[in-house]
Enzyme design. Structure first.
Site, PDB file in Angstrom:
ATOM      1  N   GLY A 132       0.776  -1.234   0.000  1.00 17.65           N
ATOM      2  CA  GLY A 132       0.000   0.000   0.000  1.00 17.65           C
ATOM      3  C   GLY A 132       0.806   1.280   0.000  1.00 17.65           C
ATOM      4  CG  ASP A 133       3.403   4.491   1.741  1.00 16.58           C
ATOM      5  OD1 ASP A 133       3.342   5.156   0.685  1.00 16.58           O
ATOM      6  OD2 ASP A 133       3.843   4.955   2.807  1.00 16.58           O
ATOM      7  CB  ILE A 134       5.692   0.352  -3.131  1.00 17.48           C
ATOM      8  CG1 ILE A 134       5.336  -1.042  -2.612  1.00 17.48           C
ATOM      9  CG2 ILE A 134       7.007   0.299  -3.897  1.00 17.48           C
ATOM     10  CD1 ILE A 134       6.402  -1.682  -1.753  1.00 17.48           C
TER      11      ILE A 134
ATOM     12  CG  ASN B   6       8.297   2.529   2.925  1.00 17.34           C
ATOM     13  OD1 ASN B   6       8.858   2.936   3.930  1.00 17.34           O
ATOM     14  ND2 ASN B   6       7.000   2.712   2.720  1.00 17.34           N
TER      15      ASN B   6
END
Length: 752
Positions: free
Chosen positions: A87-89, A93
């Site tokens: 959901g937050d690549i 990260n």
């Protein structure tokens, strides 16, 4: 930390992520809560971060970016395998360990994303968030693929694909516009890499890679192409450095020679104009040389093309800004009447009449000299209906046939244009060679290639990329030669169909998102029937995704229906249990079975049962009470025929000489007698009494088997299951066909 439910969700999802053990995912070792503060303990990855690599001076090596992308894709694949979405690549990260391996961090927050989304919030970094998530949709593995594509775009280009003063501006830019052209930002990137990022960042999730496996396959292919290009570049650089001096001398010498040659040729042509035959030197400006007689080719020359190579070349004078005049090559493959026939044939494609088109092309081919290079354009033009309406393998066969021809001319000569076009479409020509030749040849060659390449891209499922190329052909201001641009109307029709399909694909996605995936499948299947083969690969991707989701939705509906059914059954069972509880004392303690049956009938009549299972359970409970009443009647009848004496094993303190609905009459030594109420008789004594008469041969086998079944029910309802199993076995010894009745009344009593 104020939302306790979110904390529980946070810890639960962190525990789920901790179960992931993969070399490309940062390992979670522990999680919990300390003083109402949730925490996660994770692996230390000291090698760096992708966002810091991007900030370093100079672009990141193409191979290195693809290696990082492949590592991340492997990690996402492992997570997707257990149902987790990140959901937050984003670059921050993606961590790098000391061995250079890329690892994904923050998987503990994965499902937290959708939890926030359900509250109407958009969770994610705006530079890399997928369009469907930006619109408020839920995240799935394709959203991660988009975010990874945007991250790799940033790594290649040095800047995110979209930017703005605020996060909202960034998101709006993504929703309104396609990503920038990566090829123009990094021209040295391999085409495989550009196509890879383009598909990962497709606005429509259905146009992205459907699975992690397909994504990794294309990533590996792009990485192989980048490595091969680097190897070739090193060899060229080494050779260039060794011969730099000789090259400089050669270039200067060649330029001097060319200037002298041009001056000599112009003087010679003017002096000998009547006798000039245009073979290998340039004809006078503006003059078109007619076809020359051909020599018969030797029989063993095979696919060698020769004869009229120079007859379609002319030169025209061009005034340069500095006042000098230069000659520019123009290529006219076909005479006006032949061009008119090609234009007429192309009109058939607007109507989809491919058969008429092929017949006219065949007729045009028959008009051309047997070994003319002009004939090589006919298979290229025949490629168009095959790739749009026919079999793509047949289309490639046409190209391979042209590419296999041998043309006896120098590489830059335009006689090679059909052959180069075929190799371009097959992907067998070196990109640098192609670019060099295209700068030498007329602009229409490159524009025609955009049409043909665009159609092939669309046929392969790369709809956005292909449509952009076809649109470049369709929108060009060039109009000559007319045979090249004869397909403009048909291209407009195909683009219109593409836009129509894109809208249909969005509608199908909406149906799928609304839980109507089966309708989406039907719509995709109808599109497969209605639209030409040009769109089938794209439709097939959408259809596959819709079918997968339809199956998932069907399973979910079945599970929901099963849950609802179980709830209804449980409601019925609860009602039956409540009705039974009202008569329990009458059945168990008082043993007034006829009275209990009457009351149970009255209570059951007021039940509003909703399921067949409830009705069946009610019938079984009624039958159990009736079986007990029949057993009591059997005992009364049997005692009346033959008293139950102490010699028979009576433990009543005397002989049972009479039985009535009130109780049992017990005689002590034949002198005094007492009446013992049914409720005063122990379960054991009553069971032994009933078993004595059920074993007696005074009664037929049917009565005895039924008595043993009633006795088993009596013990079963009083909690003596092992004893009940013994009496049920006695019934089966008399009649093994009674197993069905026993299992219906006491389902768990008999072994299968």
């Amino acid at each position: 930390g104020e939302d306790r439910e979110l904390i529980r969700s946070f810890i639960r999802e962190a525990q789920a992520a901790a179960a992931l053990n993969h070399p490309n995912i940062v390992q979670i070792y522990s999680c919990g809560e300390e003083r109402r503060q949730p925490y996660i303990v994770m692996e230390l990855v000291p090698g760096g971060r992708l966002d810091k690599m991007i900030k370093d001076p100079g672009p990141i090596n193409e191979e290195r970016v693809l290696e990082v992308g492949l590592d991340v894709a492997k990690g996402l694949s492992a997570a997707n395998g257990v149902g987790l979405v990140h959901g937050d690549i984003k670059p921050e990260n993606i961590l790098i360990d000391t061995a250079g391996t890329a690892k994904i961090v923050d998987f503990g927050l994965a499902q937290f994303v959708n939890a926030q989304q359900d509250k109407g919030e958009i969770w994610g970094t705006p530079y890399y968030i997928s369009p469907e998530r930006a619109r408020g949709g839920r995240a799935d593995h394709r959203s991660d693929i988009y975010s990874l594509g945007a991250t790799l775009f940033h790594a290649f280009a040095g800047a995110p694909p979209f930017d703005g003063k605020t996060a909202k501006d960034v998101v709006l830019a993504r929703l309104k516009s396609p990503p920038p052209d990566l090829d123009s930002l990094r021209p040295e990137l391999q085409p495989e890499t550009v196509r890879l990022i383009g598909r990962m960042m497709a606005g429509d999730p259905f146009l992205r890679y459907p699975t992690s496996a397909s994504l990794m396959a294309d990533m590996q292919a792009a990485l192989a192409a980048a490595r091969a290009a680097r190897g070739a570049g090193k060899r060229r650089k080494k050779k260039s450095s060794l011969n730099r001096t000789s090259v400089v001398i050669g270039v200067v010498t060649t330029l001097v020679f060319l200037v002298m040659a041009v001056l000599f040729i112009r003087w010679f042509m003017e002096a000998n104009k009547p006798a000039l035959k245009p073979v290998s030197v340039a004809p006078p400006p503006g003059q078109i040389v007619e076809d020359q007689p051909e020599e018969a080719a030797p029989e063993d020359e095979g696919d060698v093309i020769k004869g009229d190579e120079d007859s379609f070349i002319r030169y025209e004078e061009v005034q340069m800004p500095d006042g000098t005049v230069k000659l520019r090559m123009q290529v006219t493959y076909f005479q006006e009447d032949t061009e008119a026939l090609i234009v007429q044939a192309a009109e058939n494609l607007v109507r989809g009449d491919t058969e008429a088109y092929r017949e006219q092309l065949s007729a045009i081919e028959d008009l051309l000299p047997p070994q003319s290079a002009r004939r090589l354009w006919i298979p290229i033009l025949a490629f168009i209906p095959e790739v749009v309406y026919g079999d793509s393998s047949d289309a490639d066969d046409l190209l391979r046939d042209v590419a296999s021809k041998t043309v006896k001319k120098e590489e830059e000569h335009p006689v090679h244009m059909p052959e180069v076009m075929a190799k371009r479409l097959l992907g067998t020509i070196d990109p640098d060679t192609l670019e060099r030749l295209q700068t030498t040849w007329p602009d229409w060659f490159k524009i025609l290639g955009q049409l043909l390449e665009g159609l092939k891209d669309m046929r392969s499922g790369r709809l956005d990329q292909g449509a952009a190329r076809v649109e470049a052909y369709h929108a060009t201001a060039l109009e000559q030669p007319s045979w090249v641009f004869a397909y403009r109307t048909a291209a407009g029709e195909w683009l219109s169909l593409g836009r129509q399909w894109n809208q249909q694909a969005e509608d199908i996605q909406t149906l799928v998102s609304d839980g109507k995936a089966e309708q989406g499948v039907q719509a995709a299947e109808e599109a497969m029937q209605e639209l030409p083969a040009l769109f089938h690969a794209s439709i097939r991707n959408v259809l596959e995704a819709a079918r997968t989701e339809a199956a998932a939705q069907a399973r979910e509906r079945e599970e929901q229906e099963a849950r609802a059914r179980r709830e209804l059954v449980q409601q019925d069972l609860d009602a039956i249990i409540a009705a039974m509880s009202e008569i329990t004392s009458i059945v168990i303690r008082d043993r007034e079975y006829r009275k209990a049956a009457l009351r149970f009938d009255l209570a059951a009549g007021e039940l509003d049962l909703q399921t067949a299972e409830g009705e069946q359970t009610l019938a079984v409970e009624k039958e159990k009470i009736e079986r007990l009443a029949d057993l009591k009647a059997f005992i009364i009848e049997a005692v009346g025929l033959v008293p139950y004496t102490r010699a028979e094993g009576s433990d009543f303190g005397g002989d049972v000489v009479l039985a009535t609905q009130i109780g049992l009459r017990v005689s002590v030594d034949g002198k005094a007698s007492t009446t013992r109420a049914w409720s005063a008789v122990s379960v054991r004594s009553l069971a032994l009494l009933a078993a004595h008469y059920a074993s007696s041969r005074r009664f037929d086998d049917e009565r005895r088997a039924e008595a043993f079944i009633g006795l088993a029910v009596f013990c079963y309802m009083n909690g003596y299951f092992d004893v009940a199993r013994t009496y049920a076995g006695n019934a089966l010894e008399i009649d093994d066909g009674k197993a069905v009745e026993i299992r219906r009344l006491m389902p768990d009593l008999l072994e299968e």
